[in-house]
Design a protein around this motif. Structure first.
Motif, PDB file in Angstrom:
ATOM      1  N   CYS A 215       0.831  -1.207   0.000  1.00  0.00           N
ATOM      2  CA  CYS A 215       0.000   0.000   0.000  1.00  0.00           C
ATOM      3  C   CYS A 215       0.866   1.258   0.000  1.00  0.00           C
ATOM      4  N   ARG A 216       1.912   1.255   0.803  1.00  0.00           N
ATOM      5  CA  ARG A 216       2.758   2.448   0.890  1.00  0.00           C
ATOM      6  C   ARG A 216       3.554   2.654  -0.393  1.00  0.00           C
ATOM      7  N   GLN A 217       4.030   1.559  -0.986  1.00  0.00           N
ATOM      8  CA  GLN A 217       4.749   1.674  -2.251  1.00  0.00           C
ATOM      9  C   GLN A 217       3.836   2.204  -3.353  1.00  0.00           C
ATOM     10  N   LEU A 241      -5.109  20.540  -1.978  1.00  0.00           N
ATOM     11  CA  LEU A 241      -5.013  19.718  -3.186  1.00  0.00           C
ATOM     12  C   LEU A 241      -4.617  18.289  -2.831  1.00  0.00           C
ATOM     13  N   THR A 242      -3.641  18.130  -1.937  1.00  0.00           N
ATOM     14  CA  THR A 242      -3.202  16.792  -1.539  1.00  0.00           C
ATOM     15  C   THR A 242      -4.322  16.026  -0.865  1.00  0.00           C
ATOM     16  N   LEU A 243      -5.050  16.690   0.030  1.00  0.00           N
ATOM     17  CA  LEU A 243      -6.163  16.028   0.712  1.00  0.00           C
ATOM     18  C   LEU A 243      -7.256  15.647  -0.280  1.00  0.00           C
ATOM     19  N   ARG A 244      -7.555  16.533  -1.215  1.00  0.00           N
ATOM     20  CA  ARG A 244      -8.581  16.225  -2.216  1.00  0.00           C
ATOM     21  C   ARG A 244      -8.168  15.048  -3.090  1.00  0.00           C
ATOM     22  N   GLN A 245      -6.888  14.993  -3.462  1.00  0.00           N
ATOM     23  CA  GLN A 245      -6.417  13.883  -4.280  1.00  0.00           C
ATOM     24  C   GLN A 245      -6.447  12.574  -3.493  1.00  0.00           C
ATOM     25  N   ALA A 246      -6.055  12.610  -2.223  1.00  0.00           N
ATOM     26  CA  ALA A 246      -6.098  11.401  -1.396  1.00  0.00           C
ATOM     27  C   ALA A 246      -7.526  10.870  -1.312  1.00  0.00           C
ATOM     28  N   ALA A 247      -8.475  11.779  -1.083  1.00  0.00           N
ATOM     29  CA  ALA A 247      -9.877  11.370  -1.019  1.00  0.00           C
ATOM     30  C   ALA A 247     -10.352  10.833  -2.366  1.00  0.00           C
ATOM     31  N   GLY A 248      -9.886  11.469  -3.438  1.00  0.00           N
ATOM     32  CA  GLY A 248     -10.277  11.005  -4.770  1.00  0.00           C
ATOM     33  C   GLY A 248      -9.753   9.616  -5.075  1.00  0.00           C
ATOM     34  N   HIS A 249      -8.492   9.358  -4.705  1.00  0.00           N
ATOM     35  CA  HIS A 249      -7.936   8.012  -4.918  1.00  0.00           C
ATOM     36  C   HIS A 249      -8.720   6.973  -4.112  1.00  0.00           C
ATOM     37  N   ALA A 250      -9.055   7.304  -2.870  1.00  0.00           N
ATOM     38  CA  ALA A 250      -9.812   6.364  -2.040  1.00  0.00           C
ATOM     39  C   ALA A 250     -11.186   6.099  -2.638  1.00  0.00           C
ATOM     40  N   CYS A 251     -11.857   7.144  -3.094  1.00  0.00           N
ATOM     41  CA  CYS A 251     -13.200   6.977  -3.660  1.00  0.00           C
ATOM     42  C   CYS A 251     -13.165   6.128  -4.928  1.00  0.00           C
ATOM     43  N   ARG A 252     -12.185   6.373  -5.772  1.00  0.00           N
ATOM     44  CA  ARG A 252     -12.081   5.575  -7.001  1.00  0.00           C
ATOM     45  C   ARG A 252     -11.789   4.115  -6.684  1.00  0.00           C
ATOM     46  N   ASP A 253     -10.870   3.888  -5.732  1.00  0.00           N
ATOM     47  CA  ASP A 253     -10.550   2.511  -5.348  1.00  0.00           C
ATOM     48  C   ASP A 253     -11.771   1.796  -4.779  1.00  0.00           C
ATOM     49  N   LEU A 254     -12.509   2.475  -3.922  1.00  0.00           N
ATOM     50  CA  LEU A 254     -13.688   1.867  -3.307  1.00  0.00           C
ATOM     51  C   LEU A 254     -14.776   1.613  -4.343  1.00  0.00           C
ATOM     52  N   LYS A 255     -14.924   2.513  -5.292  1.00  0.00           N
ATOM     53  CA  LYS A 255     -15.910   2.314  -6.357  1.00  0.00           C
ATOM     54  C   LYS A 255     -15.564   1.090  -7.186  1.00  0.00           C
ATOM     55  N   GLU A 256     -14.272   0.936  -7.514  1.00  0.00           N
ATOM     56  CA  GLU A 256     -13.838  -0.253  -8.248  1.00  0.00           C
ATOM     57  C   GLU A 256     -14.109  -1.516  -7.441  1.00  0.00           C
ATOM     58  N   LEU A 257     -13.828  -1.448  -6.147  1.00  0.00           N
ATOM     59  CA  LEU A 257     -14.018  -2.603  -5.282  1.00  0.00           C
ATOM     60  C   LEU A 257     -15.482  -3.021  -5.234  1.00  0.00           C
ATOM     61  N   THR A 265     -13.443 -12.524  -3.106  1.00  0.00           N
ATOM     62  CA  THR A 265     -12.742 -11.309  -2.714  1.00  0.00           C
ATOM     63  C   THR A 265     -12.988 -10.997  -1.239  1.00  0.00           C
ATOM     64  N   ASP A 266     -11.922 -10.800  -0.506  1.00  0.00           N
ATOM     65  CA  ASP A 266     -12.018 -10.386   0.890  1.00  0.00           C
ATOM     66  C   ASP A 266     -12.247  -8.878   0.898  1.00  0.00           C
ATOM     67  N   ARG A 267     -13.515  -8.484   0.903  1.00  0.00           N
ATOM     68  CA  ARG A 267     -13.842  -7.070   0.715  1.00  0.00           C
ATOM     69  C   ARG A 267     -13.346  -6.213   1.878  1.00  0.00           C
ATOM     70  N   LEU A 268     -13.420  -6.754   3.077  1.00  0.00           N
ATOM     71  CA  LEU A 268     -12.968  -5.969   4.217  1.00  0.00           C
ATOM     72  C   LEU A 268     -11.476  -5.665   4.105  1.00  0.00           C
ATOM     73  N   ALA A 269     -10.682  -6.660   3.714  1.00  0.00           N
ATOM     74  CA  ALA A 269      -9.242  -6.454   3.543  1.00  0.00           C
ATOM     75  C   ALA A 269      -8.971  -5.459   2.419  1.00  0.00           C
ATOM     76  N   LYS A 270      -9.759  -5.547   1.342  1.00  0.00           N
ATOM     77  CA  LYS A 270      -9.572  -4.640   0.211  1.00  0.00           C
ATOM     78  C   LYS A 270      -9.935  -3.213   0.582  1.00  0.00           C
ATOM     79  N   VAL A 271     -10.997  -3.047   1.373  1.00  0.00           N
ATOM     80  CA  VAL A 271     -11.370  -1.711   1.848  1.00  0.00           C
ATOM     81  C   VAL A 271     -10.231  -1.122   2.676  1.00  0.00           C
ATOM     82  N   ARG A 272      -9.662  -1.959   3.538  1.00  0.00           N
ATOM     83  CA  ARG A 272      -8.530  -1.498   4.358  1.00  0.00           C
ATOM     84  C   ARG A 272      -7.369  -1.052   3.476  1.00  0.00           C
ATOM     85  N   GLU A 273      -7.071  -1.807   2.408  1.00  0.00           N
ATOM     86  CA  GLU A 273      -5.991  -1.441   1.507  1.00  0.00           C
ATOM     87  C   GLU A 273      -6.277  -0.102   0.818  1.00  0.00           C
TER      88      GLU A 273
END
Length: 287
Positions: A215-217, A241-257, A265-273
């Protein structure tokens, strides 16, 4: 000697390596098996301090090996060193773990350079079989099946290109060498297009290329891309801008999930990631 392509244009391969013993021999085999087979070829390896058998394997092949210290590595310096020691009119830049799939990979890419306005060509990428699902989705999203020719765009748009598996015209690199520690490829492509040249995406040929990142990489990779974009577009970096981008990345990832239908799929683990990637993006960008 540089590789003589079927149209007489010479080609040099510049390959960046760091602990690539698993792939480097396979890459040399694939490059030497390209059809039509070049009468001569030049392969330049730029190694940044490998500690495995990468260099021992490379030394078994007729390649030129250049070395840079790991602590001094950045993408532009490594590529500029390799290209400055190359003889080809066309330069094929490759990551050592980007393996061409088709035997006509090189000739298909080189064929576009019969047009003098073509500055660079990059190909489709496909994930390795062990790539994580998120990496598979990213690659499929970024590298589609339709060919694209990038022409002059608005000043606030960056042009896609990649030095993990891309070819460029050396004469244009001489006018504008790479100059960013990361994201140097799309900065160069954006410059080329702004100066009236074109960049081609060629999906008929492809390479295997993907990463297994924590996740960090993954967050660090996103950060590097955004920092490069800040420089290319002269964009002012703010905490908002950084906070907005972080939120945007999280929202896109969660939408894909949520769109996944895989029952295993272990959804809980994926949400955590998803949330961890966003957290590390926000935290590390500020450090």
């Amino acid at each position: 000697m540089p590789a003589a392509a079927s149209n007489g244009v010479s080609v040099s391969f510049v390959i960046r390596t760091y602990n690539e013993a698993e792939f480097i021999g396979r890459l040399f085999q694939v490059l030497n098996a390209q059809q039509p087979r070049p009468a001569q070829h030049e392969i330049i390896v730029v190694d940044s301090g490998s500690t495995d058998d990468t260099l021992a394997i490379a030394e078994r092949w007729p390649v030129k090996i250049l070395r840079i210290a790991k602590e001094k590595f950045d993408y532009s310096d490594a590529l500029n060193l390799g290209i400055s020691n190359a003889a080809g009119q066309l330069i094929v830049n490759l990551s050592a773990h980007a393996i061409p799939i088709e035997p006509t990979w090189l000739s298909t890419i080189v064929s576009h350079f019969s047009d003098p306005q073509i500055a660079g060509v990059y190909c489709r990428q496909r994930p390795w079989p062990d790539a994580p699902s998120r990496e598979v989705r990213r690659i499929r999203s970024e590298f589609g099946s339709n060919p694209i020719t990038h022409v002059k765009t608005l000043a606030d748009q960056r042009v896609p290109f990649t030095n993990s598996a891309g070819c460029l015209r050396r004469s244009l690199w001489e006018k504008h060498p790479f100059n960013l520690p990361w994201g140097e490829d799309f900065e160069w492509a954006t410059w080329a297009v702004a100066n009236g040249y074109r960049i081609v995406y060629e999906p008929r040929v492809s390479v295997y290329h993907s990463h297994n990142l924590t996740c960090r990489q993954a967050a660090r990779r996103l950060i590097n891309g955004e920092k490069a974009t800040d420089l290319v577009l002269s964009r002012r970096r703010t905490s908002r801008l950084t906070l907005r981008q972080a939120a945007g990345h999280a929202c896109r990832d969660l939408k894909e999930l949520l769109s996944l239908r895989d029952a295993e799929t272990d959804r809980l683990a994926k949400v955590r990631e998803c949330l961890l990637r966003a957290y590390w993006f926000w935290r590390d960008f500020r450090s």
